[in-house]
Design a protein around this motif. Structure first.
Motif, PDB file in Angstrom:
ATOM      1  N   GLU A 260       0.833  -1.200   0.000  1.00  0.00           N
ATOM      2  CA  GLU A 260       0.000   0.000   0.000  1.00  0.00           C
ATOM      3  C   GLU A 260       0.870   1.254   0.000  1.00  0.00           C
ATOM      4  N   GLN A 261       1.919   1.252   0.807  1.00  0.00           N
ATOM      5  CA  GLN A 261       2.799   2.418   0.894  1.00  0.00           C
ATOM      6  C   GLN A 261       3.521   2.670  -0.435  1.00  0.00           C
ATOM      7  N   LEU A 262       3.935   1.606  -1.093  1.00  0.00           N
ATOM      8  CA  LEU A 262       4.616   1.770  -2.375  1.00  0.00           C
ATOM      9  C   LEU A 262       3.631   2.295  -3.423  1.00  0.00           C
ATOM     10  N   GLY A 263       2.393   1.794  -3.382  1.00  0.00           N
ATOM     11  CA  GLY A 263       1.376   2.294  -4.298  1.00  0.00           C
ATOM     12  C   GLY A 263       1.110   3.778  -4.080  1.00  0.00           C
ATOM     13  N   MET A 264       1.027   4.203  -2.820  1.00  0.00           N
ATOM     14  CA  MET A 264       0.801   5.614  -2.529  1.00  0.00           C
ATOM     15  C   MET A 264       1.989   6.466  -2.964  1.00  0.00           C
ATOM     16  N   ALA A 265       3.205   5.948  -2.786  1.00  0.00           N
ATOM     17  CA  ALA A 265       4.394   6.681  -3.221  1.00  0.00           C
ATOM     18  C   ALA A 265       4.408   6.832  -4.735  1.00  0.00           C
ATOM     19  N   SER A 266       3.971   5.796  -5.440  1.00  0.00           N
ATOM     20  CA  SER A 266       3.899   5.857  -6.890  1.00  0.00           C
ATOM     21  C   SER A 266       2.913   6.921  -7.330  1.00  0.00           C
ATOM     22  N   ARG A 267       1.748   6.923  -6.701  1.00  0.00           N
ATOM     23  CA  ARG A 267       0.737   7.927  -7.049  1.00  0.00           C
ATOM     24  C   ARG A 267       1.247   9.347  -6.770  1.00  0.00           C
ATOM     25  N   GLN A 268       1.970   9.512  -5.695  1.00  0.00           N
ATOM     26  CA  GLN A 268       2.445  10.842  -5.307  1.00  0.00           C
ATOM     27  C   GLN A 268       3.483  11.394  -6.290  1.00  0.00           C
ATOM     28  N   ARG A 269       4.298  10.534  -6.873  1.00  0.00           N
ATOM     29  CA  ARG A 269       5.376  11.028  -7.733  1.00  0.00           C
ATOM     30  C   ARG A 269       4.947  11.251  -9.180  1.00  0.00           C
ATOM     31  N   VAL A 270       3.723  10.838  -9.542  1.00  0.00           N
ATOM     32  CA  VAL A 270       3.232  10.982 -10.919  1.00  0.00           C
ATOM     33  C   VAL A 270       2.430  12.270 -11.053  1.00  0.00           C
ATOM     34  N   ASP A 271       2.777  13.067 -12.060  1.00  0.00           N
ATOM     35  CA  ASP A 271       2.078  14.327 -12.309  1.00  0.00           C
ATOM     36  C   ASP A 271       0.947  14.189 -13.317  1.00  0.00           C
ATOM     37  N   GLY A 272       0.794  13.016 -13.915  1.00  0.00           N
ATOM     38  CA  GLY A 272      -0.207  12.830 -14.962  1.00  0.00           C
ATOM     39  C   GLY A 272      -1.627  12.803 -14.429  1.00  0.00           C
ATOM     40  N   LYS A 273      -2.575  12.744 -15.355  1.00  0.00           N
ATOM     41  CA  LYS A 273      -3.993  12.681 -15.011  1.00  0.00           C
ATOM     42  C   LYS A 273      -4.390  11.243 -14.694  1.00  0.00           C
ATOM     43  N   ILE A 274      -5.138  11.075 -13.624  1.00  0.00           N
ATOM     44  CA  ILE A 274      -5.542   9.749 -13.161  1.00  0.00           C
ATOM     45  C   ILE A 274      -7.060   9.617 -13.255  1.00  0.00           C
ATOM     46  N   ILE A 275      -7.496   8.473 -13.789  1.00  0.00           N
ATOM     47  CA  ILE A 275      -8.930   8.193 -13.951  1.00  0.00           C
ATOM     48  C   ILE A 275      -9.266   6.916 -13.191  1.00  0.00           C
ATOM     49  N   GLY A 276     -10.303   6.977 -12.377  1.00  0.00           N
ATOM     50  CA  GLY A 276     -10.788   5.799 -11.663  1.00  0.00           C
ATOM     51  C   GLY A 276     -12.116   5.344 -12.248  1.00  0.00           C
ATOM     52  N   VAL A 277     -12.298   4.027 -12.336  1.00  0.00           N
ATOM     53  CA  VAL A 277     -13.510   3.459 -12.945  1.00  0.00           C
ATOM     54  C   VAL A 277     -14.106   2.429 -12.000  1.00  0.00           C
ATOM     55  N   THR A 278     -15.397   2.545 -11.744  1.00  0.00           N
ATOM     56  CA  THR A 278     -16.113   1.517 -11.003  1.00  0.00           C
ATOM     57  C   THR A 278     -17.493   1.342 -11.619  1.00  0.00           C
ATOM     58  N   GLY A 279     -18.253   0.397 -11.093  1.00  0.00           N
ATOM     59  CA  GLY A 279     -19.592   0.117 -11.603  1.00  0.00           C
ATOM     60  C   GLY A 279     -19.940  -1.335 -11.390  1.00  0.00           C
ATOM     61  N   SER A 280     -21.213  -1.639 -11.450  1.00  0.00           N
ATOM     62  CA  SER A 280     -21.662  -3.024 -11.269  1.00  0.00           C
ATOM     63  C   SER A 280     -21.359  -3.889 -12.470  1.00  0.00           C
ATOM     64  N   ALA A 281     -21.207  -3.271 -13.630  1.00  0.00           N
ATOM     65  CA  ALA A 281     -20.865  -3.980 -14.864  1.00  0.00           C
ATOM     66  C   ALA A 281     -20.155  -2.994 -15.783  1.00  0.00           C
ATOM     67  N   GLY A 282     -19.308  -3.531 -16.645  1.00  0.00           N
ATOM     68  CA  GLY A 282     -18.675  -2.703 -17.658  1.00  0.00           C
ATOM     69  C   GLY A 282     -17.412  -1.980 -17.245  1.00  0.00           C
ATOM     70  N   LYS A 283     -16.976  -2.150 -15.993  1.00  0.00           N
ATOM     71  CA  LYS A 283     -15.811  -1.365 -15.568  1.00  0.00           C
ATOM     72  C   LYS A 283     -14.514  -1.842 -16.222  1.00  0.00           C
TER      73      LYS A 283
END
Length: 462
Positions: free
Chosen positions: A86-109
């Motif tokens: 989890e900590q490595l994932g958070m560090a990765s997110r912190q060092r990236v300046d790009g645009k991030i998109i999250g996707v969820t849903g009951s189907a089609g994600k």
């Protein structure tokens, strides 16, 4: 290119120390997936302790490991490897300046995530990262984040849940600039009790939105107002998509294309776009509108996205189409074997009904996690099956028993269906039944194992 991680960066992210200097270019927690130069996380699971496979990981080429007990070979020693991931994932997110998109849903994600990746990668080749497979849970999301290169311009992450609070935690790791909810349906309803509660749980994705973030929600959903209320608390802008005249990103017109997909005219804020979608079905038209909404939200080229949507191939287990050789010619095989819920069943059955074929054959497996409403939802499939004009139907799984009983009482279904005792039984029956000119739909929850039916049918073609 710079390495994905150095041992010093891993140690800093996890608050630990490295046994020696090393670099890695990939991350995995399954020793069978380790390649040369990868970092191996020795996770302690319910079935196995990853520390037992550290030597195997090094033998497969791992350059280092994250462990909670000393081992031979380059490693970072931490108190808890899950927390370290989890900590490595958070560090990765912190060092990236790009645009991030999250996707969820009951189907089609998953399909929407893959379509988004295709659209963005067409615009910025090799500068787009996404979660692979269905790595969308409490382990898969931080793993996918930890694999994100520091030079990433666009990141697309799928997030799933089957309990309240799961998405609230995952979205804090991902911290998206754009958050998409594809649809709301009674998937995992046994854990929630109602679709309203599912909508509330899916709306947790908005809680992690970055300042100025955009929420993208389905205008045609009966839960639209509920989703909008949640989004208003966290999003600077809300964009709706769908067929409704009120949708911000709206399908003006669509018709079947020669390749089996759709030709679509869409209206977006300040733009119109005509494009071809390779994937068939109204549900995929809706997914493509969500993709366009996200593409516009992150400021990339809509026309380029349209080209990518035309070139997309079907995903294994999620709509991949194959021509297979059978007795009397060839047939169309539609592989939807990975997942199923009432909404996705209805959508794919409609697609089967729209296929221009001689006969329609369907192998349908149980839909899981529907709780005490399971019988109702399974019997409820009958309307979609009959609307699709299915000529021959095989049902697999004990949850399909109520539907089988309902069909058995109708003389019109005599000799046209069977409730199979096993996947092997279904495989034998369908292989003996199909012939040239048929379309065969295979769909069920992954745990039913209908992928075996697909593999058996593919043995007769490509």
């Amino acid at each position: 290119m710079s390495p994905l991680w150095t041992s010093a960066e891993i140690a800093t992210a996890t608050g630990a120390s490295a046994s020696t200097d090393f670099e890695c270019n990939g991350v995995a927690f399954d020793s069978r997936e380790i390649g040369s130069g990868d970092l191996f996380f020795a996770m302690k699971g319910e079935q196995a302790d990853g520390h037992r496979f550290v030597a195997q990981a090094f033998a497969s080429g791992a350059s280092g490991a994250v462990v909670s007990a000393p081992v031979d070979g380059p490693h970072v020693l931490v108190p808890d490897t899950m927390r370290a991931l989890e900590q490595l994932g958070m560090a990765s997110r912190q060092r990236v300046d790009g645009k991030i998109i999250g996707v969820t849903g009951s189907a089609g994600k998953t399909g929407t995530k893959e379509a988004l990746f295709a659209a963005l990668d067409r615009f910025a080749p090799e500068r787009v990262h996404r979660s692979v497979k269905s790595y969308n849970n409490h382990v898969g999301v931080p793993l996918s984040l930890s694999r994100m290169p520091r030079e990433t311009e666009f990141g697309v992450f799928e997030m799933g849940m089957n309990h309240t609070g799961e998405l609230a935690a995952l979205t804090q790791f991902v911290r998206p600039h754009v958050a998409i909810v594809t649809t709301i349906a009674p998937a995992h309803i046994e854990h929630f009790g109602s679709e309203d509660r599912i909508a509330d749980a899916k709306a947790e994705i908005f809680e992690g939105l970055e300042p100025g973030g955009v929420a993208i929600i389905p205008a045609d959903s009966p839960h639209f107002a509920r989703l909008r209320r949640h989004a208003e608390k966290f999003a600077s802008r809300i964009v709706s998509f769908g067929f409704s005249e009120s949708a911000d990103v709206r399908c003006i017109d669509h018709l079947a294309s020669a390749n089996g997909g759709s030709l679509i005219t869409a209206k977006l804020p300040g733009a119109m776009l005509q494009y071809e979608l390779s994937q068939p079905g109204d549900h995929w038209v809706a997914n493509s509108l969500a993709v366009l909404a996200a593409v516009q939200a992150v400021g990339t080229d809509l026309a380029v996205a349209g080209l990518a949507l035309a070139d997309m191939r079907g995903l294994k287990g999620r709509g991949a189409r194959h021509r297979i050789a059978v007795q009397g010619g060839d047939a169309l095989l539609i592989d939807e074997s990975y997942n199923a819920n009432p909404a996705s069943m209805a959508a794919t059955l409609k697609g089967l009904g729209d296929a221009d074929v001689d006969r329609r054959v369907s192998v349908l497996g149980s839909m899981k996690e529907l709780g005490d409403q399971s019988a109702k939802f399974h019997v409820g499939l009958r309307e979609s099956i009959e609307a699709a004009k299915v000529d021959y139907l095989l049902l697999v799984g004990e949850e399909m028993a109520p539907l089988a009983e309902a069909l058995a009482g109708d003389v019109a279904w005599t000799g046209k269906f069977a409730h199979c005792a096993s996947v092997a039984d279904a495989t034998e029956r369908v292989c003996n039944e199909v012939r040239g000119g048929d379309a065969i739909l295979i769909k069920g929850s992954n745990s039913v194992g209908l992928s075996a039916v697909v593999e058996a049918l593919l043995g007769g073609g490509d």
